[in-house]
Scaffold this active site. Structure first.
Site, PDB file in Angstrom:
ATOM      1  N   LYS A  52      21.498  -1.145  19.738  1.00  9.13           N
ATOM      2  CA  LYS A  52      21.384  -1.487  21.158  1.00  9.13           C
ATOM      3  C   LYS A  52      22.522  -2.415  21.568  1.00  9.13           C
ATOM      4  O   LYS A  52      23.129  -2.249  22.627  1.00  9.13           O
ATOM      5  CB  LYS A  52      20.011  -2.128  21.441  1.00  9.13           C
ATOM      6  CG  LYS A  52      18.886  -1.101  21.375  1.00  9.13           C
ATOM      7  CD  LYS A  52      17.495  -1.692  21.365  1.00  9.13           C
ATOM      8  CE  LYS A  52      16.480  -0.568  21.102  1.00  9.13           C
ATOM      9  NZ  LYS A  52      15.098  -1.028  20.995  1.00  9.13           N
ATOM     10  N   GLN A  96      12.125  -6.435  20.575  1.00 10.81           N
ATOM     11  CA  GLN A  96      12.038  -5.307  19.641  1.00 10.81           C
ATOM     12  C   GLN A  96      10.631  -5.254  19.041  1.00 10.81           C
ATOM     13  O   GLN A  96      10.168  -6.233  18.462  1.00 10.81           O
ATOM     14  CB  GLN A  96      13.106  -5.459  18.542  1.00 10.81           C
ATOM     15  CG  GLN A  96      13.179  -4.298  17.586  1.00 10.81           C
ATOM     16  CD  GLN A  96      13.568  -2.975  18.268  1.00 10.81           C
ATOM     17  OE1 GLN A  96      14.461  -2.927  19.109  1.00 10.81           O
ATOM     18  NE2 GLN A  96      12.867  -1.906  17.925  1.00 10.81           N
ATOM     19  N   ASP A 119      12.599  -1.825  29.062  1.00 14.22           N
ATOM     20  CA  ASP A 119      11.901  -0.872  28.190  1.00 14.22           C
ATOM     21  C   ASP A 119      10.869  -0.058  28.978  1.00 14.22           C
ATOM     22  O   ASP A 119      10.380   0.963  28.501  1.00 14.22           O
ATOM     23  CB  ASP A 119      11.164  -1.622  27.059  1.00 14.22           C
ATOM     24  CG  ASP A 119      11.926  -1.558  25.734  1.00 14.22           C
ATOM     25  OD1 ASP A 119      12.734  -0.628  25.566  1.00 14.22           O
ATOM     26  OD2 ASP A 119      11.688  -2.429  24.883  1.00 14.22           O
TER      27      ASP A 119
END
Ligand code: NAD
Length: 282
Positions: A52, A96, A119
């Site tokens: 990422k 995460q 997200d």
């Protein structure tokens, strides 16, 4: 021979488009950063986090890295999220997952301000997606819609069967296919006659989490097969939820693993970050 849906190529196209957009936004003085938080040192998570950050560097946006020890308390993590929520330079916040078991994942997801929820996991983002309002879309299913569209595959009116009902893949996938006017069926571990149901699918999206589970007897001739699964087989090679060798001769189009859905997830995360910097959520 099925058309191979090339996620590597399509995700690269998206990242290149985003790179150009980021450069233009910079000229207008619009910049911002993605904050990436990892709690603990799970090796798989570390790989995702590194990918990422690399993608941010590629498209030209700043990434801020927070590597917190495994024993970080929920309160400490919430305090960091709160600080990042208030920081105007931070346009996206990503924690995460999974977080260590002593931290309530839902509390963390809810703490991220929806306008920074790149997200797309916050209940407000999920609600907005459900009723077709603006908000960030979850990256893996949004990436699959892009794969289909950019491969010239029509969704409207097609019978789409999604196997799996998880919050991050199956459910949002079904909603996004519905939004594209597909006729959608969701199958899951309690579904009866799974094979017969799958054989009715024009578009079959498999997010079941079982290596090479879906073989020839689940696939209608000419179906489009999208394999979301990622596993390592006994030889440490990547494979999906679909038995590719059996499915490919029947399908009209199919995603490989690796190089199908996988690369799209990060491309769509980058898309959400750029939307956020541009000031347009979702
Ligand atoms: P999950 O384990 O949360 O969900 C699996 C779903 O499959 C469940 O809803 C369950 O009801 C269903 N299921 C299980 N066994 C079944 C059976 N025998 N018949 C019918 N349905 C059954 O998994 P997930 O998080 O949705 O992920 C699914 C797969 O996709 C995993 O392999 C995961 O690693 C992969 N994944 C890939 C990406 C990517 O970027 N490519 C992103 C997320 C997940």
């Amino acid at each position: 021979m099925a058309q191979l849906i090339d996620g590597k190529k399509i995700s690269q196209e998206i990242k290149d488009e985003l790179k150009e957009r980021v450069a233009k936004l910079k000229e207008q003085g619009r910049t911002g950063a993605l904050a990436v938080i990892q709690v603990g040192t799970d090796p798989a998570s570390s790989v995702y986090v590194r990918n990422k950050k690399n993608a941010c560097a590629y498209i030209g946006i700043e990434s801020l890295s927070y590597e917190l020890p495994e024993e970080t308390t929920q309160q400490e993590l919430l305090a960091l999220i709160e600080k990042l929520n208030e920081d105007d330079h931070v346009r996206g916040i990503l924690v995460q997952l999974p977080v260590p078991a002593h931290i309530d994942e839902n509390a963390i997801i809810r703490a991220i301000r929806p306008d920074k929820d790149v997200d797309g996991f916050h209940p407000q983002s999920v609600g907005a997606m459900t009723i077709g309002q603006k908000g960030f879309l979850p990256c893996t299913p949004a990436g699959i819609i892009q794969l289909l569209k950019r491969s010239g595959i029509e969704i409207a009116g097609k019978h789409c069967v999604v196997i799996g009902r998880s919050n991050i893949v199956g459910k949002p996938m079904a909603l996004l296919l519905l939004r594209e006017n597909g006729t959608v069926t969701i199958a899951h571990s309690r579904t009866q006659n799974l094979k017969e149901l799958c054989r009715q699918a024009d578009i079959l999206v498999v997010a079941i989490g079982k290596p090479r589970f879906i073989g020839a007897d689940y696939i209608k001739e000419g179906a489009v097969v999208i394999d979301v699964g990622i596993h390592r087989n006994e030889n440490n090679k990547l494979c999906g939820d679909v038995n590719f060798e059996e499915a490919e001769p029947l399908a009209s189009a199919i995603t490989p693993v690796p190089g199908g859905v996988g690369p799209m997830t990060i491309a769509m995360l980058m898309n959400n970050c750029v939307e956020s910097i541009a000031g347009i959520e979702g």
